[in-house]
Motif scaffolding. Structure first.
Motif, PDB file in Angstrom:
ATOM      1  N   TRP A  31      20.752 -39.950 -55.501  1.00 18.37           N
ATOM      2  CA  TRP A  31      22.004 -39.396 -55.972  1.00 18.37           C
ATOM      3  C   TRP A  31      21.925 -39.223 -57.477  1.00 18.37           C
ATOM      4  N   ASP A  32      22.820 -38.375 -58.019  1.00 18.15           N
ATOM      5  CA  ASP A  32      22.869 -38.218 -59.472  1.00 18.15           C
ATOM      6  C   ASP A  32      23.199 -39.539 -60.149  1.00 18.15           C
ATOM      7  N   GLU A  33      24.058 -40.344 -59.521  1.00 17.24           N
ATOM      8  CA  GLU A  33      24.395 -41.674 -60.022  1.00 17.24           C
ATOM      9  C   GLU A  33      24.114 -42.680 -58.918  1.00 17.24           C
ATOM     10  N   GLY A  34      23.695 -43.850 -59.266  1.00 15.44           N
ATOM     11  CA  GLY A  34      23.453 -44.882 -58.271  1.00 15.44           C
ATOM     12  C   GLY A  34      21.978 -45.052 -57.968  1.00 15.44           C
ATOM     13  N   LEU A  35      21.692 -46.115 -57.243  1.00 15.36           N
ATOM     14  CA  LEU A  35      20.311 -46.453 -56.915  1.00 15.36           C
ATOM     15  C   LEU A  35      19.826 -45.678 -55.697  1.00 15.36           C
ATOM     16  N   PRO A  36      18.530 -45.414 -55.601  1.00 16.74           N
ATOM     17  CA  PRO A  36      17.986 -44.658 -54.475  1.00 16.74           C
ATOM     18  C   PRO A  36      17.986 -45.476 -53.185  1.00 16.74           C
ATOM     19  N   ALA A  37      17.835 -44.776 -52.063  1.00 16.61           N
ATOM     20  CA  ALA A  37      17.760 -45.420 -50.759  1.00 16.61           C
ATOM     21  C   ALA A  37      16.667 -44.738 -49.945  1.00 16.61           C
ATOM     22  N   THR A  38      16.116 -45.478 -48.982  1.00 12.12           N
ATOM     23  CA  THR A  38      15.112 -44.938 -48.071  1.00 12.12           C
ATOM     24  C   THR A  38      15.517 -45.297 -46.653  1.00 12.12           C
ATOM     25  N   LEU A  39      15.502 -44.307 -45.779  1.00 17.91           N
ATOM     26  CA  LEU A  39      15.768 -44.504 -44.363  1.00 17.91           C
ATOM     27  C   LEU A  39      14.421 -44.434 -43.649  1.00 17.91           C
ATOM     28  N   LEU A  40      14.014 -45.536 -42.996  1.00 22.47           N
ATOM     29  CA  LEU A  40      12.734 -45.583 -42.283  1.00 22.47           C
ATOM     30  C   LEU A  40      13.001 -45.573 -40.787  1.00 22.47           C
ATOM     31  N   LEU A  41      12.297 -44.711 -40.066  1.00 25.00           N
ATOM     32  CA  LEU A  41      12.453 -44.556 -38.628  1.00 25.00           C
ATOM     33  C   LEU A  41      11.268 -45.206 -37.934  1.00 25.00           C
ATOM     34  N   SER A  42      11.525 -46.216 -37.108  1.00 23.15           N
ATOM     35  CA  SER A  42      10.482 -46.995 -36.428  1.00 23.15           C
ATOM     36  C   SER A  42       9.415 -47.460 -37.416  1.00 23.15           C
ATOM     37  N   PRO A  43       9.798 -48.235 -38.448  1.00 27.13           N
ATOM     38  CA  PRO A  43       8.820 -48.686 -39.441  1.00 27.13           C
ATOM     39  C   PRO A  43       7.701 -49.505 -38.797  1.00 27.13           C
ATOM     40  N   ASP A  44       6.497 -49.353 -39.307  1.00 30.05           N
ATOM     41  CA  ASP A  44       5.316 -50.013 -38.745  1.00 30.05           C
ATOM     42  C   ASP A  44       5.402 -51.537 -38.805  1.00 30.05           C
ATOM     43  N   HIS A  45       6.133 -52.103 -39.769  1.00 32.45           N
ATOM     44  CA  HIS A  45       6.194 -53.560 -39.899  1.00 32.45           C
ATOM     45  C   HIS A  45       7.148 -54.218 -38.893  1.00 32.45           C
ATOM     46  N   LEU A  46       7.866 -53.425 -38.085  1.00 31.77           N
ATOM     47  CA  LEU A  46       8.759 -53.969 -37.065  1.00 31.77           C
ATOM     48  C   LEU A  46       8.271 -53.564 -35.679  1.00 31.77           C
ATOM     49  N   GLN A  47       8.460 -54.425 -34.702  1.00 22.50           N
ATOM     50  CA  GLN A  47       8.044 -54.119 -33.337  1.00 22.50           C
ATOM     51  C   GLN A  47       9.177 -53.408 -32.609  1.00 22.50           C
ATOM     52  N   GLY A  48       8.828 -52.434 -31.786  1.00 26.40           N
ATOM     53  CA  GLY A  48       9.807 -51.730 -30.970  1.00 26.40           C
ATOM     54  C   GLY A  48      10.600 -50.713 -31.776  1.00 26.40           C
ATOM     55  N   PRO A  49      11.501 -50.002 -31.094  1.00 27.05           N
ATOM     56  CA  PRO A  49      12.296 -48.981 -31.782  1.00 27.05           C
ATOM     57  C   PRO A  49      13.262 -49.639 -32.777  1.00 27.05           C
ATOM     58  N   SER A  50      13.330 -49.082 -33.969  1.00 30.17           N
ATOM     59  CA  SER A  50      14.223 -49.627 -34.990  1.00 30.17           C
ATOM     60  C   SER A  50      14.413 -48.600 -36.095  1.00 30.17           C
ATOM     61  N   LEU A  51      15.388 -48.875 -36.932  1.00 35.61           N
ATOM     62  CA  LEU A  51      15.687 -48.031 -38.076  1.00 35.61           C
ATOM     63  C   LEU A  51      16.082 -48.960 -39.207  1.00 35.61           C
ATOM     64  N   THR A  52      15.565 -48.738 -40.401  1.00 37.32           N
ATOM     65  CA  THR A  52      15.981 -49.535 -41.547  1.00 37.32           C
ATOM     66  C   THR A  52      16.504 -48.620 -42.645  1.00 37.32           C
ATOM     67  N   LEU A  53      17.504 -49.107 -43.340  1.00 43.99           N
ATOM     68  CA  LEU A  53      18.019 -48.450 -44.530  1.00 43.99           C
ATOM     69  C   LEU A  53      17.770 -49.411 -45.676  1.00 43.99           C
ATOM     70  N   GLU A  54      16.951 -49.004 -46.627  1.00 45.52           N
ATOM     71  CA  GLU A  54      16.590 -49.836 -47.772  1.00 45.52           C
ATOM     72  C   GLU A  54      17.234 -49.237 -49.015  1.00 45.52           C
ATOM     73  N   VAL A  55      18.095 -50.027 -49.660  1.00 48.49           N
ATOM     74  CA  VAL A  55      18.870 -49.541 -50.797  1.00 48.49           C
ATOM     75  C   VAL A  55      18.620 -50.436 -51.997  1.00 48.49           C
ATOM     76  N   GLY A  56      18.292 -49.827 -53.133  1.00 54.47           N
ATOM     77  CA  GLY A  56      18.133 -50.587 -54.357  1.00 54.47           C
ATOM     78  C   GLY A  56      19.417 -51.331 -54.680  1.00 54.47           C
ATOM     79  N   SER A  57      19.310 -52.611 -55.072  1.00 53.94           N
ATOM     80  CA  SER A  57      20.521 -53.392 -55.341  1.00 53.94           C
ATOM     81  C   SER A  57      20.530 -54.044 -56.718  1.00 53.94           C
TER      82      SER A  57
END
Length: 97
Positions: A31-57
């Motif tokens: 975004w123009d303001e605020g910290l970036p975020a990443t949406l990961l679909l079935s990330p390799d470090h997790l088993q099975g179907p999953s979704l993670t949202l990683e947001v700078g804090s």
């Protein structure tokens, strides 16, 4: 679903058009303001179907990212979704939130 199998992904444009997004594993959000975020679909470090949202804090004095929050969603049986929320430091240590 094996870790290397990606989910089917479709997107809806502002005009209401549905488009296919093939072979997507990450979406980077900035975004123009605020910290970036990443949406990961079935990330390799997790088993099975999953979704993670990683947001700078947190950032340091030099505006370098020092911590990020992770929201993880995993589909469960009988229409249940497992949600976990954690905070990680950029160096990889878990703060346990």
């Amino acid at each position: 679903m094996p870790n290397n199998q990606r989910p089917r992904i479709t997107a809806v444009t502002a005009d209401g058009e549905t488009i296919e997004l093939n072979n997507i594993s990450e979406l980077h959000l900035e975004w123009d303001e605020g910290l970036p975020a990443t949406l990961l679909l079935s990330p390799d470090h997790l088993q099975g179907p999953s979704l993670t949202l990683e947001v700078g804090s947190a950032e340091d004095e030099a505006d370098s990212l020092t911590e990020y929050g992770i929201i993880t969603l995993r589909p469960g049986a009988s229409n249940i979704v497992d949600i976990s929320i954690e905070t990680e430091s950029v160096d990889g240590s878990n703060d346990g939130h």
